[in-house]
Design a protein around this motif. Sequence first.
Motif, short mmCIF file in Angstrom:
data_model
loop_
_atom_site.label_atom_id
_atom_site.label_comp_id
_atom_site.label_asym_id
_atom_site.label_seq_id
_atom_site.Cartn_x
_atom_site.Cartn_y
_atom_site.Cartn_z
N ALA A 3 0.83 -1.21 0.00
CA ALA A 3 0.00 0.00 0.00
C ALA A 3 0.86 1.25 0.00
CB ALA A 3 -0.93 0.00 1.21
N VAL A 4 1.91 1.26 0.81
CA VAL A 4 2.76 2.45 0.94
C VAL A 4 3.56 2.69 -0.34
CG1 VAL A 4 4.71 3.45 2.18
CG2 VAL A 4 2.85 2.35 3.45
N THR A 5 4.17 1.64 -0.87
CA THR A 5 4.98 1.82 -2.09
C THR A 5 4.11 2.07 -3.31
OG1 THR A 5 6.68 0.42 -1.10
CG2 THR A 5 6.84 0.83 -3.46
N PHE A 6 2.93 1.47 -3.34
CA PHE A 6 1.94 1.76 -4.38
C PHE A 6 1.60 3.26 -4.36
CE2 PHE A 6 -2.86 1.67 -5.18
CZ PHE A 6 -2.75 1.66 -6.56
N GLN B 253 2.93 0.15 11.22
CA GLN B 253 4.20 -0.41 11.70
C GLN B 253 4.71 -1.49 10.75
OE1 GLN B 253 2.65 0.11 16.31
NE2 GLN B 253 2.96 -1.93 15.49
N ARG B 254 3.79 -2.20 10.09
CA ARG B 254 4.16 -3.31 9.22
C ARG B 254 4.82 -2.82 7.93
NH1 ARG B 254 0.75 -8.03 10.47
NH2 ARG B 254 0.68 -8.57 8.28
N ALA B 255 4.74 -1.53 7.67
CA ALA B 255 5.28 -1.00 6.42
C ALA B 255 6.34 0.06 6.67
CB ALA B 255 4.14 -0.41 5.58
N TYR B 256 7.01 -0.05 7.81
CA TYR B 256 7.92 1.04 8.18
C TYR B 256 9.08 1.20 7.20
CZ TYR B 256 10.59 4.23 11.11
OH TYR B 256 11.26 5.32 11.58
N ASP B 257 9.63 0.11 6.71
CA ASP B 257 10.74 0.24 5.77
C ASP B 257 10.30 0.97 4.51
OD1 ASP B 257 13.51 -0.47 4.82
OD2 ASP B 257 12.33 -1.45 3.26
N GLN B 258 9.08 0.69 4.07
CA GLN B 258 8.58 1.37 2.87
C GLN B 258 8.36 2.87 3.13
OE1 GLN B 258 7.60 -1.70 3.89
NE2 GLN B 258 8.69 -2.67 2.19
N VAL B 259 7.90 3.20 4.34
CA VAL B 259 7.74 4.61 4.68
C VAL B 259 9.10 5.31 4.63
CG1 VAL B 259 7.10 6.24 6.51
CG2 VAL B 259 5.69 4.21 6.11
#
Length: 641
Positions: free
Chosen positions: A373-376, A397-403
């Motif tokens: 979702a974040v990288t999209f 929190q599950r997408a922190y690296d992408q953030v």
Amino acid sequence: MTTTKTPLLDTIHDPADLRRLDPAQLRQVADELRTETVDTVSVTGGHLGAGLGVVELTVALHYVFDTPRDRLIWDVGHQAYPHKILTGRRERIRTLRQGGGLSGFTKRSESEYDPFGAAHSSTSISAGLGMAVARDLDARDNNVIAVIGDGAMSAGMAYEAMNNAGALDSRLIVILNDNDMSIAPPVGAMSAYLSRLLSGRAYLTLRDIGKQVSGHLPKRLDTAITRAVEHARGFVTGGTLFEELGFYYVGPIDGHNLDHLLPVLRNVRDAHAGPILIHVVTQKGKGYPPAEASDDKYHGVNTFDVITGAQSRPKANFPTYTKVFGDSLIREAREDDKIVAITAAMPSGTGVDMFGREFPGRTFDVGIAEQHAVTFAAGLATEGYKPFVAIYSTFLQRAYDQVVHDVAIQNLPVRFALDRAGLVGADGATHAGSFDIAYLGCLPNMVVMAAADEAELMHMVATAAAHQSGPIAFRYPRGEGVGAELPDRGVPLPIGKGRVLREGSRIALLSLGTRLAECLKAADDLAARGLSTTVADARFAKPLDTELVERLARGHEVLITVEEGSVGGFGSFVMQHLAEAGLLDGGLRVRAMTLPDVFQDQDKPDRMYAAAGLDAKGIVAKVLATLDAAPAAGAATGRIA
């Protein structure tokens, strides 16, 4: 206990009691267990549909497998109420999701039958594989079973685990509970027959012999034969994807038919193959007509009338923050066709469903795939669109690296709408939005806002829509607003500027977020004690309104920051600036009020905030304690020149 008669269930205090029954009695056990689950949730509220869908599967698993020696892992855990009833927790089942009661999810500290705690999805296969490898290293022979729903299979983590499991070839049983996506072909007698046949010892032995024979052939021919056999079997039974990942696929089978479930589970239990996936088809809400007719409305429920299914809905005094966000985003999108909304399997929970009804072509539910979702959204931002990623604080929190990597480093204008910020009541520690101020505020290029009330949330949606120079996030809590007068449309705020709501001379309360109302109550109490108090709303954790912070520091004896977030957040940012500016060298006394450095269990939100010291009473107590720590007479005056 339920007032409905449950004679067989009454004899079951743990799975060992269940295993003493004749298989012919299990149908009655399942019916009584379903009744007990409905009666329980009618009193406590909570998740209903998913649990009703796995009643027969729960009975069959505990009957066939030697739990807790055999490890049974429920992915997410919201479907585990029947499991809790069968595993020694029936006497406490009506304390579900209440203070001091049972968790609404699986929890290791609660029972030996919960080998892995869950509440976020798609973790079961990874955890199960870890347990299976540990078993192999210890030369033990117990089974490890992971039950994962088809929705949870939309997360990449599940496939990462399956890929690893297939490569390791460790004995692991994964049960795919297919209750929504309709990825299965029709389920019937022929499918059940094939599942029993293909999970049986004779077939598996023949399959192993075939592997040994083909292993003596040239590698290219061996590979071709193996792939041909598996593709042929996949054509008949389905499951080619799982076979390619290294799993032996069995199914699909009817998850409500115990005559189908029991022999397959026994076969798999007794097999010595590597990873096996059993595809079980179930129906959410099974056996309770209101839930069968409307599984979405009965996924999570308030207390309800068992006879009619009517849920109790306390009359709302004010609109929820979620609704205010959804309405505000719609207003902005009507004026700007570049605005799009993204959610990760939580459209109704985040208000994106409202946006989707008006702008279906600009709404994207990506499934349980927060990283994607974040990288999209980052990709959309590179092309000039204005993506709003609406997601619970705890799930971001599950997408922190992408953030960090895909958004912040590239300084892309992705907008993060963080619902469920702060404490969340009955869902407890696993769903609390405790850490986002700290984990977002430390990132270069990130703007972090927190709404003090529903009107401020409208302004922050407008601010995010107008912001083009990098990523921006705004947080808001679960539940109703405080009754603030709402404008027709939000107005963009000056970035990094707070506001003063009440002027005083001795005490300064600097709030970030919806604890502002409690700060105002505390100021009234302090005024009654003769303590003149300023109350300010920071609005921004980053960039910090340094002018406001310095004015409060220079003009008051005590400065208290208040936030519904963890240590390391807004209060730390204020302290850092004051230290760098040399404003901690005089008599100023500064204290940061945050959520406690513990994981708080579920309770009523007001009780949780009281326990955290973040209600008006706690704020007053902090001010008085800080004043009691004042230097002796003749020492510094407490003011900074």
